[in-house]
Design a protein around this motif. Structure first.
Motif, PDB file in Angstrom:
ATOM      1  N   ALA A  42       0.833  -1.201   0.000  1.00  0.00           N
ATOM      2  CA  ALA A  42       0.000   0.000   0.000  1.00  0.00           C
ATOM      3  C   ALA A  42       0.868   1.251   0.000  1.00  0.00           C
ATOM      4  O   ALA A  42       0.560   2.237  -0.688  1.00  0.00           O
ATOM      5  CB  ALA A  42      -0.937  -0.013   1.206  1.00  0.00           C
ATOM      6  N   GLN A  43       1.963   1.227   0.750  1.00  0.00           N
ATOM      7  CA  GLN A  43       2.876   2.380   0.776  1.00  0.00           C
ATOM      8  C   GLN A  43       3.516   2.590  -0.588  1.00  0.00           C
ATOM      9  O   GLN A  43       3.688   3.725  -1.030  1.00  0.00           O
ATOM     10  CB  GLN A  43       3.950   2.191   1.846  1.00  0.00           C
ATOM     11  CG  GLN A  43       3.421   2.320   3.248  1.00  0.00           C
ATOM     12  CD  GLN A  43       4.464   1.981   4.293  1.00  0.00           C
ATOM     13  OE1 GLN A  43       5.387   1.206   4.060  1.00  0.00           O
ATOM     14  NE2 GLN A  43       4.311   2.548   5.481  1.00  0.00           N
ATOM     15  N   HIS A  44       3.858   1.500  -1.252  1.00  0.00           N
ATOM     16  CA  HIS A  44       4.467   1.592  -2.572  1.00  0.00           C
ATOM     17  C   HIS A  44       3.485   2.216  -3.570  1.00  0.00           C
ATOM     18  O   HIS A  44       3.868   3.077  -4.368  1.00  0.00           O
ATOM     19  CB  HIS A  44       4.911   0.205  -3.046  1.00  0.00           C
ATOM     20  CG  HIS A  44       5.625   0.214  -4.349  1.00  0.00           C
ATOM     21  ND1 HIS A  44       6.877   0.753  -4.508  1.00  0.00           N
ATOM     22  CD2 HIS A  44       5.258  -0.237  -5.579  1.00  0.00           C
ATOM     23  CE1 HIS A  44       7.258   0.636  -5.762  1.00  0.00           C
ATOM     24  NE2 HIS A  44       6.289   0.042  -6.431  1.00  0.00           N
ATOM     25  N   LEU A  45       2.215   1.811  -3.510  1.00  0.00           N
ATOM     26  CA  LEU A  45       1.198   2.404  -4.380  1.00  0.00           C
ATOM     27  C   LEU A  45       1.029   3.886  -4.071  1.00  0.00           C
ATOM     28  O   LEU A  45       0.887   4.707  -4.982  1.00  0.00           O
ATOM     29  CB  LEU A  45      -0.131   1.667  -4.226  1.00  0.00           C
ATOM     30  CG  LEU A  45      -0.190   0.241  -4.750  1.00  0.00           C
ATOM     31  CD1 LEU A  45      -1.541  -0.398  -4.425  1.00  0.00           C
ATOM     32  CD2 LEU A  45       0.089   0.180  -6.237  1.00  0.00           C
ATOM     33  N   ALA A  46       1.073   4.243  -2.793  1.00  0.00           N
ATOM     34  CA  ALA A  46       0.945   5.645  -2.396  1.00  0.00           C
ATOM     35  C   ALA A  46       2.114   6.467  -2.936  1.00  0.00           C
ATOM     36  O   ALA A  46       1.931   7.599  -3.395  1.00  0.00           O
ATOM     37  CB  ALA A  46       0.853   5.763  -0.876  1.00  0.00           C
ATOM     38  N   VAL A  47       3.310   5.906  -2.903  1.00  0.00           N
ATOM     39  CA  VAL A  47       4.486   6.606  -3.436  1.00  0.00           C
ATOM     40  C   VAL A  47       4.338   6.816  -4.943  1.00  0.00           C
ATOM     41  O   VAL A  47       4.644   7.893  -5.461  1.00  0.00           O
ATOM     42  CB  VAL A  47       5.785   5.829  -3.106  1.00  0.00           C
ATOM     43  CG1 VAL A  47       6.969   6.360  -3.893  1.00  0.00           C
ATOM     44  CG2 VAL A  47       6.070   5.884  -1.622  1.00  0.00           C
ATOM     45  N   ARG A  95      -3.475  13.911   1.735  1.00  0.00           N
ATOM     46  CA  ARG A  95      -4.120  12.816   2.471  1.00  0.00           C
ATOM     47  C   ARG A  95      -3.989  11.475   1.749  1.00  0.00           C
ATOM     48  O   ARG A  95      -4.816  10.589   1.897  1.00  0.00           O
ATOM     49  CB  ARG A  95      -5.576  13.135   2.757  1.00  0.00           C
ATOM     50  CG  ARG A  95      -6.406  13.422   1.546  1.00  0.00           C
ATOM     51  CD  ARG A  95      -7.771  13.961   1.962  1.00  0.00           C
ATOM     52  NE  ARG A  95      -8.525  14.227   0.766  1.00  0.00           N
ATOM     53  CZ  ARG A  95      -9.528  13.492   0.335  1.00  0.00           C
ATOM     54  NH1 ARG A  95      -9.938  12.472   1.031  1.00  0.00           N
ATOM     55  NH2 ARG A  95     -10.142  13.798  -0.780  1.00  0.00           N
ATOM     56  N   ILE A  96      -2.912  11.324   1.013  1.00  0.00           N
ATOM     57  CA  ILE A  96      -2.703  10.133   0.201  1.00  0.00           C
ATOM     58  C   ILE A  96      -2.623   8.855   1.025  1.00  0.00           C
ATOM     59  O   ILE A  96      -3.042   7.788   0.573  1.00  0.00           O
ATOM     60  CB  ILE A  96      -1.453  10.301  -0.693  1.00  0.00           C
ATOM     61  CG1 ILE A  96      -1.577   9.446  -1.920  1.00  0.00           C
ATOM     62  CG2 ILE A  96      -0.188  10.013   0.059  1.00  0.00           C
ATOM     63  CD1 ILE A  96      -0.632   9.844  -3.018  1.00  0.00           C
ATOM     64  N   ASP A  97      -2.134   8.967   2.239  1.00  0.00           N
ATOM     65  CA  ASP A  97      -2.027   7.777   3.087  1.00  0.00           C
ATOM     66  C   ASP A  97      -3.390   7.212   3.479  1.00  0.00           C
ATOM     67  O   ASP A  97      -3.502   6.030   3.781  1.00  0.00           O
ATOM     68  CB  ASP A  97      -1.212   8.081   4.346  1.00  0.00           C
ATOM     69  CG  ASP A  97       0.252   8.315   4.028  1.00  0.00           C
ATOM     70  OD1 ASP A  97       0.738   7.753   3.029  1.00  0.00           O
ATOM     71  OD2 ASP A  97       0.902   9.063   4.774  1.00  0.00           O
ATOM     72  N   GLY A  98      -4.419   8.042   3.455  1.00  0.00           N
ATOM     73  CA  GLY A  98      -5.750   7.587   3.830  1.00  0.00           C
ATOM     74  C   GLY A  98      -6.586   7.090   2.663  1.00  0.00           C
ATOM     75  O   GLY A  98      -7.725   6.682   2.841  1.00  0.00           O
ATOM     76  N   ILE A  99      -6.034   7.111   1.454  1.00  0.00           N
ATOM     77  CA  ILE A  99      -6.770   6.692   0.264  1.00  0.00           C
ATOM     78  C   ILE A  99      -6.523   5.209   0.015  1.00  0.00           C
ATOM     79  O   ILE A  99      -5.385   4.749   0.025  1.00  0.00           O
ATOM     80  CB  ILE A  99      -6.331   7.532  -0.965  1.00  0.00           C
ATOM     81  CG1 ILE A  99      -6.626   9.013  -0.728  1.00  0.00           C
ATOM     82  CG2 ILE A  99      -7.020   7.038  -2.228  1.00  0.00           C
ATOM     83  CD1 ILE A  99      -6.084   9.929  -1.811  1.00  0.00           C
ATOM     84  N   ASP A 100      -7.598   4.478  -0.199  1.00  0.00           N
ATOM     85  CA  ASP A 100      -7.500   3.047  -0.495  1.00  0.00           C
ATOM     86  C   ASP A 100      -7.104   2.904  -1.970  1.00  0.00           C
ATOM     87  O   ASP A 100      -7.866   3.277  -2.860  1.00  0.00           O
ATOM     88  CB  ASP A 100      -8.848   2.373  -0.224  1.00  0.00           C
ATOM     89  CG  ASP A 100      -8.770   0.865  -0.355  1.00  0.00           C
ATOM     90  OD1 ASP A 100      -7.674   0.298  -0.157  1.00  0.00           O
ATOM     91  OD2 ASP A 100      -9.812   0.260  -0.658  1.00  0.00           O
ATOM     92  N   LEU A 101      -5.908   2.377  -2.202  1.00  0.00           N
ATOM     93  CA  LEU A 101      -5.372   2.295  -3.561  1.00  0.00           C
ATOM     94  C   LEU A 101      -5.341   0.864  -4.060  1.00  0.00           C
ATOM     95  O   LEU A 101      -5.205  -0.072  -3.286  1.00  0.00           O
ATOM     96  CB  LEU A 101      -3.958   2.881  -3.596  1.00  0.00           C
ATOM     97  CG  LEU A 101      -3.839   4.343  -3.203  1.00  0.00           C
ATOM     98  CD1 LEU A 101      -2.382   4.729  -3.069  1.00  0.00           C
ATOM     99  CD2 LEU A 101      -4.534   5.224  -4.223  1.00  0.00           C
ATOM    100  N   ASP A 102      -5.432   0.746  -5.350  1.00  0.00           N
ATOM    101  CA  ASP A 102      -5.431  -0.544  -6.028  1.00  0.00           C
ATOM    102  C   ASP A 102      -4.399  -0.453  -7.161  1.00  0.00           C
ATOM    103  O   ASP A 102      -4.262   0.584  -7.800  1.00  0.00           O
ATOM    104  CB  ASP A 102      -6.848  -0.759  -6.565  1.00  0.00           C
ATOM    105  CG  ASP A 102      -6.992  -1.912  -7.490  1.00  0.00           C
ATOM    106  OD1 ASP A 102      -6.657  -1.737  -8.676  1.00  0.00           O
ATOM    107  OD2 ASP A 102      -7.454  -2.968  -7.052  1.00  0.00           O
TER     108      ASP A 102
END
Length: 92
Positions: free
Chosen positions: A6-11, A49-56
């Motif tokens: 999830a952190q990698h997707l956020a980056v 607020r990228i850390d709070g976004i559910d990413l796929d």
């Protein structure tokens, strides 16, 4: 998804948003760019607020592709206006 994944997707998403936001000074010189500038507030809010976004993975890949297309489409107008438009880096 793991926390690391999830952190990698956020980056990767943050990289796309940052690449677009870095164009703000150059876009100010374009007539049509002024229309886009109002959207920068929204992009900054997402970045904050990228850390709070559910990413796929698929969503991030689509955003990376859309960012690359967007930057490529701006390349010619920015060159005419004396700006620069670097190709985004994909973080894998």
């Amino acid at each position: 998804m793991s926390r690391t994944g999830a952190q990698h997707l956020a980056v990767r998403l943050a990289s796309c948003l940052t690449a677009i936001l870095e164009l703000e000074p150059d876009l100010e010189r374009l007539r049509l760019g002024r229309i886009l500038l109002s959207e920068f507030t929204v992009l900054r809010a997402y970045l904050d607020r990228i850390d709070g976004i559910d990413l796929d993975e698929d969503d991030v890949r689509r955003i990376e592709t859309a960012t690359e297309v967007f930057l490529c489409e701006l390349r010619a107008p920015l060159a005419k206006a004396g700006g620069s438009c670097a190709k985004p880096r994909k973080i894998q």
